[in-house]
Structures are given as structure tokens and as C-alpha cells.
Design a protein around this motif. Structure first.
Motif, PDB file in Angstrom:
ATOM      1  N   PHE A 141       0.857  -1.176   0.000  1.00  0.00           N
ATOM      2  CA  PHE A 141       0.000   0.000   0.000  1.00  0.00           C
ATOM      3  C   PHE A 141       0.898   1.233   0.000  1.00  0.00           C
ATOM      4  O   PHE A 141       1.748   1.399   0.885  1.00  0.00           O
ATOM      5  CB  PHE A 141      -0.900   0.014   1.246  1.00  0.00           C
ATOM      6  CG  PHE A 141      -1.865  -1.137   1.303  1.00  0.00           C
ATOM      7  CD1 PHE A 141      -3.122  -1.042   0.725  1.00  0.00           C
ATOM      8  CD2 PHE A 141      -1.498  -2.330   1.926  1.00  0.00           C
ATOM      9  CE1 PHE A 141      -3.997  -2.111   0.792  1.00  0.00           C
ATOM     10  CE2 PHE A 141      -2.378  -3.391   1.993  1.00  0.00           C
ATOM     11  CZ  PHE A 141      -3.644  -3.295   1.418  1.00  0.00           C
ATOM     12  N   HIS A 142       0.687   2.088  -1.001  1.00  0.00           N
ATOM     13  CA  HIS A 142       1.517   3.282  -1.118  1.00  0.00           C
ATOM     14  C   HIS A 142       0.828   4.461  -0.431  1.00  0.00           C
ATOM     15  O   HIS A 142      -0.380   4.669  -0.606  1.00  0.00           O
ATOM     16  CB  HIS A 142       1.775   3.598  -2.596  1.00  0.00           C
ATOM     17  CG  HIS A 142       2.582   2.545  -3.282  1.00  0.00           C
ATOM     18  ND1 HIS A 142       3.942   2.435  -3.126  1.00  0.00           N
ATOM     19  CD2 HIS A 142       2.200   1.539  -4.139  1.00  0.00           C
ATOM     20  CE1 HIS A 142       4.377   1.415  -3.859  1.00  0.00           C
ATOM     21  NE2 HIS A 142       3.333   0.859  -4.468  1.00  0.00           N
ATOM     22  N   MET A 143       1.632   5.205   0.324  1.00  0.00           N
ATOM     23  CA  MET A 143       1.131   6.349   1.083  1.00  0.00           C
ATOM     24  C   MET A 143       1.808   7.616   0.568  1.00  0.00           C
ATOM     25  O   MET A 143       2.929   7.571   0.057  1.00  0.00           O
ATOM     26  CB  MET A 143       1.445   6.180   2.576  1.00  0.00           C
ATOM     27  CG  MET A 143       0.908   4.881   3.169  1.00  0.00           C
ATOM     28  SD  MET A 143      -0.868   4.913   3.416  1.00  0.00           S
ATOM     29  CE  MET A 143      -0.966   6.134   4.704  1.00  0.00           C
ATOM     30  N   PRO A 144       1.139   8.758   0.750  1.00  0.00           N
ATOM     31  CA  PRO A 144       1.762  10.018   0.324  1.00  0.00           C
ATOM     32  C   PRO A 144       2.800  10.543   1.324  1.00  0.00           C
ATOM     33  O   PRO A 144       3.425  11.566   1.073  1.00  0.00           O
ATOM     34  CB  PRO A 144       0.576  10.972   0.206  1.00  0.00           C
ATOM     35  CG  PRO A 144      -0.418  10.446   1.181  1.00  0.00           C
ATOM     36  CD  PRO A 144      -0.249   8.953   1.189  1.00  0.00           C
ATOM     37  N   TYR A 145       2.934   9.850   2.452  1.00  0.00           N
ATOM     38  CA  TYR A 145       3.850  10.305   3.489  1.00  0.00           C
ATOM     39  C   TYR A 145       4.762   9.151   3.889  1.00  0.00           C
ATOM     40  O   TYR A 145       4.467   7.993   3.639  1.00  0.00           O
ATOM     41  CB  TYR A 145       3.083  10.779   4.737  1.00  0.00           C
ATOM     42  CG  TYR A 145       1.999  11.782   4.448  1.00  0.00           C
ATOM     43  CD1 TYR A 145       2.296  13.135   4.330  1.00  0.00           C
ATOM     44  CD2 TYR A 145       0.666  11.367   4.304  1.00  0.00           C
ATOM     45  CE1 TYR A 145       1.280  14.057   4.081  1.00  0.00           C
ATOM     46  CE2 TYR A 145      -0.346  12.279   4.049  1.00  0.00           C
ATOM     47  CZ  TYR A 145      -0.030  13.634   3.940  1.00  0.00           C
ATOM     48  OH  TYR A 145      -1.005  14.534   3.689  1.00  0.00           O
ATOM     49  N   LEU A 146       5.840   9.510   4.581  1.00  0.00           N
ATOM     50  CA  LEU A 146       6.718   8.495   5.147  1.00  0.00           C
ATOM     51  C   LEU A 146       5.992   7.769   6.261  1.00  0.00           C
ATOM     52  O   LEU A 146       5.388   8.398   7.148  1.00  0.00           O
ATOM     53  CB  LEU A 146       8.003   9.129   5.683  1.00  0.00           C
ATOM     54  CG  LEU A 146       9.023   9.583   4.646  1.00  0.00           C
ATOM     55  CD1 LEU A 146      10.157  10.346   5.322  1.00  0.00           C
ATOM     56  CD2 LEU A 146       9.577   8.381   3.885  1.00  0.00           C
TER      57      LEU A 146
END
Length: 1006
Positions: free
Chosen positions: A391-396
Motif C-alpha cells: 500500500f503506497h502512502m503520500p507520506y513516510l
């Protein structure tokens, strides 16, 4: 398609016992590097016989007894330590015996206390008492004299060549013959004689009957034992026997079953290379003390912790762990390490494209593993062989956590939380709008619907499913490392640089730090089954009792005891790792695995032995003004001492970080507001310049876990009174003070008197001047009064006595005709009388003015009174004859009076004038009446009489010439004024036949 590579074969676990070795030489405080014997006393101190004194070792410091501090000791070269049940007896090279009791040298003499075999110096059949094995001197003397092996206080074995004699109370009890006897294989244990054959078997004797003894224990498994490569180390003073094989040392202990057990106490240490001559084993703490003939003291402590690592040097830095099948753990890098230390590299570890970061790793209910890689949340299969989801997130992404219900939580450098309900990827990540940001740790609460979140700035409690967020007050600037929640309402929070906090009953409390502040950055809290919490830091591992912390938070306990484990306990490094989730792993059986900078530290908490600092506190030495004084519990110091020092010690051979010494100074038994100060690392307390009085130095240390676990040593000190503080001096000072006050008071009084005299003199001078001025003013006033009175009297006289006659004369001498013209004779008579009166009136006025202006004293003289009366009557005779008045002088001749003649003449003149004036055709008589001291002159007339008001005015003594003027002529006024000058009195009364009698009282002169 993902290709799985087979796992590498498991590497065998290393279960070898390891030891931490500390080496002490003369550079570390040991007085000399040759150690002849080692024994421990009942208080826990270690005693070392050296060639430069008998040394007491407490684990940190050496306190030496030699001729330097024992003047009666002739030699400091110690030779041997004798076995003894009550005291420690040490002999030097010239036969002096030092007796040690109460952890200090108490006596120096020639006799061995309690034992009878020390006789070889003064007998012909001398023998040599062995100091233990090895003993080079014993092998040398064996050819010339018997050797003594001690047994009890009244018995020993005497060995000479192949014969062993048992001597009891000075007599041979029985003998043993042993062919080809090797003396250095004989030893006594449990009061029984044993012999180690060269073939490795043991032989014992029941009196003189030999018995073969079987061997048991770890020594049987030693390859060197089967090859008979053994050497005996016997410590008679400690009653311990050791067998040394190839770099391994075993303790021999006879068992009741008739066996001898050999237990390994040390391995991988070459006794020969270190020239070891004596061994002592602390069985309770599994610590071996080795005394060298040339290299000092070695202290070997068995390490309790095991460090597991792989064969790849780049993967020895560990962070997050998760459980793995087979009673193992797995790291994010794909390394599996079993509980016994075997490791495997799992398939995913070879796929570098799908690796996850090592700071977070969570396992869900399906056995899948969740981790992160930058902006990606990654799910890995249960066998750690492939990646299942991303799952890719816009934040670290920060931590990844799975709660007990299987929900996967994540957060990071973004607001709020994301989660997968029950770990189901199909529904996708869901967002929880909680007021959290920059999250570092996630932990479920023990209450349903609550999750705890730690961040780089603050601690939060998030309520599900609303996302309502509570901020825990007090940690707004805290950088949260981990959260441990043992039960509802209680949370332990570790922080970076701010220590540990306990949040309990909605209150936050900071726990005290250790003395060196290692716990300021605590990574993790892990509790074992016995209620102890293990705390990892960058400087080692700490252990604290959970109940102690709760008692401290509730105020039932004053201090917290933290037990410290350092690198010498088996760690490869003291720096444990944190900043990861989870920060530690706990096996189902209770074992704990902790990540460190060099390997995984794994241990069984129940098997860890904590060596508590529970021994007593002792005073080694005292000194005041840099002069040594005998140590004791009571000490008297002079009043003028400049400095006082004392050194304390306690036997403790564990980590010095577990010793917490404090002291306070208590005066006169007052315990309120005591300030407990930490004692410096050199364990020296220094005081200086105390006022006189009774003091108590209270030295305290924590001895372990629990409430008020203190050991305390009290040293009573009396600072003597200065001479000026003694009772007699105070009495003397009081007396001197009283005398000084009296003297000062008298001096003050004298000074005041002198000042008063000066003041009186000044006042007198000023008063005198004032009196002179007053006199002048009074004289001026009197003169003015007299002048005013004179003017008044003159005015009255002129108005009454002159103006009226003048008017009458003018009228009668008027040439105008008159019907009532008087006859010529009458006119002459009236004219004469008027002129006569005017003449004497003027004469009186002249006398009056003369007396008024005269000052000073009036001279007195003796006056012939009849002559003076006759003279004055002659003046009034013409008038009296014209009026038909007879003047009679009844004053006897020779009558004398003392007065001023002029003044008395004026008074008589006016008295006669007044009498003649108011008498017509009668008589005026003058007589005298003599009293004891006075002479009274009576002037009586037969005239019309004097008014009563005038008589009262005359008779009142306070009236002078100023009091009456209305009906009184100037004559009477003149008389009243002159009476004071002649010391006379005037009285007036009516006559018996009318008229008036005026009496003048004068002083008589006979």
C-alpha cells in the motif's frame, strides 16, 4: 514471478559458558603482585596474603594491613593462611600470626588460635604446614621433614615419604602407607583424606582403610580427564579443592553417596600462563578468584546473558522482532534466530528488491508480517518468502502495529491514523481523523475502544471509532520511544532524554533516574512473570520491581532500587537499540529477546541471578587534620579540627553501578529535614569545621528490591567544646561580664555625675547671672514701685494735706469783704496751724523720699528714748498748746533702744503728729512697756479715735505702705514702710476712755 531460494542450513547454537575476567595488579591498588593465599570472611570480604601485607578486598578497593599501619608487626611478608572455623589466621615469614575478626586485624601474636599443630619452629622434629597446592616449598621440604595437612582444630595428617600419620591431640592415632606417594595429589575435604591417582581415579580412607570413589559431574566429560592430564589446586583455608585440566577448572565436592562431583567453575583460562598458585570460588555468585605468584589477582565472573547473531557482520545491528514458528524470532531483514541460538536466512532475505526496513515489524492473526519501506506498507507471507501486498502512502510511514483483534495500524509523518480492519486488504486502508502527527509508537489499551499513540512531541489517547483524542498533559515536548500498558489505568512511557514516566489513575509521574542518568534515554519496558521490569538503555540493562514502582508512586516507598547489568554480564555492547516497534520480544515461555547494536540479547529472567549489595557497611579508616585515628562507632574530635575524613567499604563484587551510597549529618538527634547526599566514587566522606555538639554520620545504602531496603551504618561524633563553651568559662565570663557592667555602670554614673557637675556649674553660673539680672530687675522694679508709690503718695499728700490748707489760706486771706469774716486772731491761729502742718508735711515727704532712695543697710545705734520723745514733743508743743492738748512723756529716764535713729525719729514724729492731729483739748501721752526681749512704745491720745478700717490695716502684718491710701495720711504710710527697716511692729487699738493707742514694738537693749 517471485523465485524463492532455499533457506540456509541452521547453524548450531553456542552454549559454551563464558566468563568476564577482571585483572588487578599493583597499578589498581593491590599492594604487591605475589598472592600466597585467598579466603573470604563471614562478612563477604576477600582476604589476600601477599608479600607486602595482608590485604582486604571489597570488590573495588584494596585495604592493606602491613607494618605501615600496624606498628607492632615486624614483617609484612605473608606466608600462608591457616584454616579456621571462627577467625582468619595468617602467618608471615617470621612466624607472626595475624588474627582477623570482624573484617579487620584484631591481634598479632605467636600462637595459632584454636589449632595445635603449629609447632615446627621450636621443636627438633620440625615439620612444614603446607599452604595448599601448588606449593613449591612443600615439595622441597618433603625430602627433609614431615608435611602437615590440617584436618580439624586438634588433628592433622603428617606425611613423610610413603607414610601418612594421623595425629590427634598430639598423639598418632593411625598410619597409612601409600607406595609411590605423590604429595601434591593429597588433599583434605570434609575432614576426610583423599588422593587423586594418576589414572584419574580418587582414593579415600576410612581411618586406615582405603576406599575407591567414583567421579560424577562435568569433569567426566572433559577429554583431558580421560587422558589423565590433571593438576590439583587445593585451598585449605577456604576448604576448597579444584582440578585443573586443559584450560578448564573444576570444583571437587564429596557427596553423601560416596562420590566426588567435579563441577566446572572456569574455562578458557590458562592457569599456568598466569602463574596461578591459589584459587577461591564464590559458589553463590559463580565467581572465581585466582591468585598469581607474579601477576596479581584475577576475578572471573560467569556471564549470564547470551547474545545471538548471524554469520553476516553487516546484520548484527538489530531492531524490531516478531515471532516465528519453531520457537524463534524473525527480523525485518529475514533473519530467523531460534531460542537456542540457531539462525536461518529466510528466502525473502535474498530478494533485495522487496526488503523492508528493520525498525518496525508486526505479525497478524493469519501469521502474515507487516512492515514498511519508505512510503509503502508491505505485507509478507507467514514463511517470510514473498510479498503479499503493498500500500503506497503520500507520506513516510512510521510504526506498524497489529492489535489483538488483528487490525493493522500505521501512522507516520502525517496527521491521523490509517488501519486495515482485521487485516483485510480488500477494503483498503481506512483513515481515522485523530489529532496526532509524527507518530513514533502505537499500543492498544487494556480498555476496549482505546488506542495509545506516542509521537515525537507528546502522548495521546485515541478513542475508537470516533477518533476523539486526549492529550496527556506533561509530555507535550516528550519524544516517546515506547509505551507499555500492563493493565487498565496504568501506562509506562519511555522517552528520549527525559527518562521514564508512569501514567496511573490519570496522573503522570516521572520515575527517578539512576545516579549516572543512563536511564534518561530508555528504549523499552518488558515485564517478566515474576513482576520485574527490564529496561533497555544506551548504557546497559536495568531491572526494577513493578510493585516497587507502584509503591513509590503512591508514596509508600522513598527510593527505587534499579539493578544494573553491564557488558561484563555477557553483552557484546552496552548499547541496546530503541526507536522501533516492537522494542522487545517476549517468548511464550517468558524468555526475553532484546535488540542491541551487536546481536540479540536473549535470556530466561528466572535464571538470571542478581547479586544484591546486601552486605554490611564498614569503616576502613578515619583521620582528622590529616592524622590517622582508630576507626570506631564513637569518636571525639577536638573543637578546632579543620577536616575530618572517613572511608567506608562494603563487600560487593558485582557491578559498582548497583551500589547506592548516601550519607547525612544529623545533629543532636534531630531527624527532621535530613539531607541525604550521595557518597563520591572513592567512598570517602569529608567534613570540616563543625561547631561543638553531638553528631551522627548516617551512611546508608539500598540493599535490594522492596520497601525501605536499607543497610545503615551510624558513626557518633562528639565535637568537644571550646574552652569558651565550657560551664566554668561561661560562669567566669558571666562574672566578668557582670563586673564589666558594674564598672561600666560606675564609669557611666561617674561620667554622668561629672557631666551633672559641669551642668550644675553651668546652671549655677547662668543662675547666678540670672539672679544678678533678677536682682537688678527686682531693684529696678522695686525702685519703680517706690517711685510709683512715692508719686502716688505725693499726689495724695498734695491733694489732701497741702492743697486743702492752701485753699483755706487763700480764702481766709482774701481782701474781699465777707459777711462771715473771721476774727483776726482766729485767722492767725488757723494760718499758723496750716503752715505748721504744711511744714512738717513737707519735712515728712523729704524724709520719706530720702529713705525711699536710700539703698544698703541702715546703721543701728543705742538711742536714749526719753530724750528722743522729748525732742519730738517740743516740735508739736506750739500746736498742741493752741489746741489745748497736753503732751505727756511717761518714758522713764535711762530707757535705751537699739535702732536707726533717723528712722525711729521719723516714726515717732509721725505717731505724735497723728495723735495731735486728731486730739482737741485732751492729752497725748508716750509711755513704754518692757518685755523679755522687746520694748513697746505706746502713743495714746484722747482724740476722736481711729476708724476701724484703718486700725485693721495697721494691725495686719502683711500690709505695707502700698495697701491703704483712701483715709490714711502719708504719716501712717511712711510709718508702715519704715517698720521693716527698724525691725518694728505697729499695733492700733481704741483707748479705754476713747481715743487711740498706737503701740510700736522694738528690740530691747539692756
Amino acid at each position: 514471478m517471485l523465485h524463492l531460494m532455499p533457506a540456509t542450513p541452521s547453524a548450531p547454537a553456542d552454549t559454551t559458558a563464558r566468563y568476564f575476567v577482571k585483572h588487578f595488579t599493583d597499578e589498581d591498588g593491590l599492594p604487591q603482585n605475589s598472592i600466597k593465599g585467598i579466603v573470604a570472611d563471614k562478612n563477604g570480604f576477600l582476604w589476600l596474603a601477599t608479600e607486602n601485607g595482608l590485604t582486604r578486598f571489597d570488590g573495588s578497593y584494596f585495604f592493606n594491613f602491613s607494618s605501615d599501619n600496624l606498628p607492632e608487626l615486624k614483617s609484612s611478608r605473608m606466608a600462608r593462611i591457616y584454616p579456621n572455623d571462627t577467625v582468619i589466621a595468617v602467618e608471615n615469614d617470621i612466624g607472626e600470626i595475624l588474627t582477623v575478626s570482624q573484617s579487620t586485624v584484631k591481634h598479632i601474636g605467636k600462637e595459632l588460635p584454636g589449632y595445635q599443630y603449629q609447632q615446627y619452629k621450636d621443636t627438633k622434629d620440625d615439620y612444614y604446614p603446607i599452604r595448599g597446592w601448588p606449593d613449591d616449598y612443600g615439595a622441597h621440604f618433603a625430602k627433609m621433614r614431615p608435611l602437615v595437612l590440617p584436618q580439624t582444630s586438634d588433628s592433622y595428617f603428617s606425611v613423610y615419604r610413603d607414610t601418612i600419620s594421623h595425629v590427634k591431640q598430639g598423639k598418632v592415632d593411625y598410619r597409612i602407607v601409600q607406595p609411590q606417594l605423590d604429595l601434591q595429589r593429597l588433599f583434605v575435604s570434609g575432614n576426610q583424606l583423599f588422593y587423586l591417582n594418576k589414572d584419574g581415579h580418587f582414593l579415600g580412607w576410612e581411618r586406615d582403610r582405603p576406599v575407591k570413589l567414583p567421579l560424577a559431574g562435568e569433569l567426566l566429560a572433559d577429554p583431558a580427564f580421560s587422558k589423565c592430564k590433571m593438576e590439583l589446586f587445593w585451598n585449605p583455608a577456604a576448604r576448597q579443592v579444584f582440578v585443573y585440566t586443559d584450560r578448564a577448572c573444576y570444583l571437587l565436592q564429596p557427596e553423601p553417596e560416596g562420590r566426588i562431583r567435579g563441577t566446572m567453575v572456569l574455562r578458557d583460562f590458562d592457569l599456568h600462563q598466569a602463574y596461578i598458585t591459589t584459587v577461591y570460588y564464590d559458589q553463590q555468585n559463580k565467581r572465581v578468584f585466582l591468585g598469581s605468584s607474579t601477576k596479581g589477582l584475577y576475578v572471573c565472573t560467569r556471564q549470564q546473558f547470551t547474545v545471538h547473531k548471524s554469520n553476516a557482520s553487516g546484520e548484527e545491528v538489530f531492531y524490531a522482532q516478531a515471532p516465528f514458528p519453531g520457537n524463534a524470532v524473525v527480523t525485518a531483514s529475514g533473519l530467523s534466530i531460534s531460542h537456542n541460538g540457531q539462525f536461518n536466512w529466510l528466502p525473502l532475505s535474498f530478494n533485495h528488491e522487496n526488503t523492508i526496513e528493520k525498525y518496525t515489524l508486526a505479525r497478524d492473526k493469519q501469521g502474515r508480517y507487516w512492515g514498511r519501506d519508505g512510503y509503502s506498507l508491505i505485507c509478507i507471507s507467514p514463511d517470510f518468502g514473498r510479498v503479499l501486498y503493498k500500500f503506497h502512502m503520500p507520506y513516510l510511514i512510521g510504526p506498524v502495529y497489529t492489535d489483538p483483534e488483528g487490525t493493522v495500524w500505521t501512522a507516520g509523518k502525517f496527521p491521523g491514523l490509517y488501519y486495515l480492519k482485521n487485516g483485510e486488504p480488500g477494503k483498503g486502508l481506512q483513515y481515522l481523523p485523530a489529532a496526532v502527527n509524527d507518530v513514533t509508537y502505537i499500543k492498544e489499551g487494556k480498555l476496549p475502544g482505546v488506542i495509545w499513540v506516542g509521537a515525537n512531541k507528546g502522548l495521546y489517547r485515541v478513542h475508537l471509532p470516533s477518533g476523539r483524542t486526549d492529550t496527556i498533559s506533561g509530555l507535550e515536548d516528550g519524544r516517546i520511544r515506547s509505551i507499555y500498558i500492563p493493565k487498565p489505568g496504568e501506562a509506562w512511557i519511555t522517552t528520549y532524554n527525559k527518562g521514564i514516566y508512569l501514567y496511573r489513575n490519570d496522573k503522570l509521574m516521572a520515575l527517578p533516574l539512576d545516579r549516572k542518568r543512563y536511564m534518561a534515554t530508555t528504549h523499552c519496558v518488558t515485564e517478566d512473570a515474576d513482576g520485574y521490569c527490564w529496561l533497555t538503555t544506551n548504557k546497559g540493562l536495568f531491572c526494577v520491581s513493578h510493585q516497587d514502582v507502584l509503591d513509590y508512586a503512591d508514596g509508600r516507598q522513598r527510593d527505587l532500587f534499579y539493578y544494573y547489568f553491564g557488558k561484563d554480564q555477557g553483552f557484546n555492547t552496552n548499547e541496546f537499540n530503541g526507536g522501533c516497534e516492537p522494542c522487545a520480544f517476549k517468548y511464550e515461555n517468558g524468555d526475553i529477546s532484546l535488540p542491541s547494536l551487536d546481536g540479540l540479547v536473549q535470556f530466561t529472567p528466572a535464571a538470571i541471578r542478581m547479586e544484591m549489595p546486601d552486605k554490611g557497611i564498614f569503616v576502613d579508616w578515619m583521620e582528622h587534620n590529616l592524622k590517622p585515628t582508630a576507626p570506631g562507632e564513637h569518636l571525639a574530635l577536638p573543637n578546632n579540627f579543620k577536616t575530618f575524613r572517613l572511608h567506608i567499604s562494603t563487600p560487593y563484587f558485582g557491578d559498582p553501578g548497583n551500589l547506592y551510597f548516601y550519607y547525612c549529618l544529623e545533629k543532636d538527634g534531630r531527624q527532621e529535614d535530613l539531607i541525604w547526599l550521595p557518597i563520591s566514587s572513592d567512598r570517602t566522606i569529608t567534613l570540616s569545621s563543625l561547631p561543638s555538639g553531638d553528631y551522627r554520620i548516617r551512611v546508608r545504602k539500598l540493599k535490594g528490591f522492596g520497601k525501605d531496603q536499607y543497610i545503615e551504618k551510624v558513626i557518633a561524633i562528639r565535637v568537644q567544646e571550646a574552652f569558651y563553651e565550657t560551664g566554668w568559662f561561661r560562669l567566669l565570663a558571666l562574672g566578668v561580664l557582670i563586673c564589666l557592667i558594674i564598672v561600666l555602670y560606675k564609669m557611666r554614673i561617674r561620667r554622668i555625675q561629672e557631666q551633672n557637675k559641669l551642668l550644675e556649674l553651668k546652671v549655677f553660673n547662668r543662675t547666678e547671672k540670672l539672679q544678678e539680672t533678677m536682682s537688678i530687675l527686682q531693684e529696678s522694679e522695686e525702685l519703680l514701685r517706690k517711685q510709683s508709690l512715692m508719686h502716688k503718695h505725693l499726689l495724695t499728700a498734695i491733694t489732701h494735706d497741702i492743697k486743702t490748707p492752701l485753699r483755706f489760706l487763700l480764702r481766709v486771706n482774701n481782701n474781699e469783704p465777707s459777711s462771715d469774716r473771721l476774727q483776726e486772731e482766729e485767722i492767725k491761729t488757723v494760718t499758723y496751724e496750716s503752715l505748721y502742718r504744711m511744714h512738717y508735711l513737707v519735712d515728712n515727704l523729704i524724709h520719706y523720699m530720702r529713705t525711699t532712695y536710700q539703698t544698703g543697710d541702715f546703721s543701728e545705734e543705742v538711742i536714749d528714748l526719753p530724750w528722743l520723745v522729748e525732742e519730738k514733743m517740743s516740735i508739736f508743743k506750739p500746736v498742741s498748746d493752741s489746741k489745748g492738748v497736753q503732751l505727756i512723756n511717761h518714758v522713764p529716764s535711762g530707757t535705751k533702744v537699739v535702732a536707726n535713729k533717723l528712722l525711729l525719729a521719723v516714726v515717732l514724729h509721725n505717731l505724735l503728729d497723728n495723735a495731735v492731729k486728731y486730739t482737741v483739748r485732751g492729752s497725748v501721752a508716750v509711755s513704754v512697756e518692757k518685755g523679755p526681749k522687746t520694748l513697746t512704745i505706746h502713743v495714746s491720745d484722747t482724740g476722736s479715735g481711729m476708724p476701724q478700717a484703718v486700725r485693721d490695716w495697721i494691725n495686719h502684718p502683711e500690709n505695707d505702705g502700698t495697701g491703704h491710701a483712701g483715709s490714711t495720711g502719708i504719716g501712717l504710710i511712711l510709718i508702715k514702710e519704715l517698720l521693716t527697716m527698724i525691725n518694728g511692729q505697729l499695733q492700733a487699738r481704741s483707748g479705754d476712755n476713747g481715743g487711740t493707742i498706737l503701740s510700736l514694738l522694738l528690740r530691747r537693749n539692756d
